[in-house]
Write an enzyme that holds these catalytic residues in place. Sequence first.
Site, PDB file in Angstrom:
ATOM      1  CB  ALA A  72      37.857   3.146  11.724  1.00 29.15           C
ATOM      2  CG  ASP A  73      37.772   9.684  13.753  1.00 33.54           C
ATOM      3  OD1 ASP A  73      38.061   9.775  14.872  1.00 33.54           O
ATOM      4  OD2 ASP A  73      36.886  10.561  13.173  1.00 33.54           O
ATOM      5  CB  THR A  74      32.293   7.447  13.032  1.00 29.34           C
ATOM      6  OG1 THR A  74      32.649   6.237  12.745  1.00 29.34           O
ATOM      7  CG2 THR A  74      31.058   7.720  12.679  1.00 29.34           C
ATOM      8  N   GLY A 109      36.032   7.151   8.261  1.00 30.07           N
ATOM      9  CA  GLY A 109      37.235   7.293   7.593  1.00 30.07           C
ATOM     10  C   GLY A 109      38.039   5.829   8.273  1.00 30.07           C
TER      11      GLY A 109
END
Length: 205
Positions: A72-74, A109
């Site tokens: 995940a990436d924020t 994501g």
Amino acid sequence: MKNLILASSSPRRREILGQLGLDFDILPCGADETLEDGISPCTAVKILSARKADAAISHLMPDGEPHVILAADTVVSADGEIFGKPKDEMDAERMLRTLSGRVHEVITGVTVTSVGSDGGVITKETSAVMCRVSMREMTADEICAYIKTKEPLDKAGAYGIQGMGGAFVSRVEGDYFAVVGLPKCESARLLSNAEIDVFTNISAK
């Protein structure tokens, strides 16, 4: 039974995934975070989460077992600018001043990749979850004091909603967990598509 791997060292993502009752291993891997100019926040987090998943796959030791990788990436977005983690305290102050007293977007994501026992990718699905976050006005003294706690320095947008930074947040529209760093509902859906179902897992225990 597929082995689940979280491709992140984030204690927040580890906690959220653990709340789903799933057993998993952790395999954090660095990935290139450079992006083209003008890219949208939703596209950015999809690209970055996919890169993290790919990096984890490249570091997998062959063991003849199937695996599912979750990465995940924020990012935070305001005025069309993407805010990742601040480079230093001055950058954190700039971000917080920008966010003070207004609404911004937080986008996370998630990429879930299913890898066969031979190491080949079977399926790969990426999604992005967006939330709108309202912040109250922050005084200069509050911003300075908050930065001194060091909490903002490893958070996208320079604040942690689950920590002291939550004192500045007046409203969240969307999945709170996406703001923390891993949307629980969407992650469960993607994992189910990769044949790791939360509720089947619970009943099997």
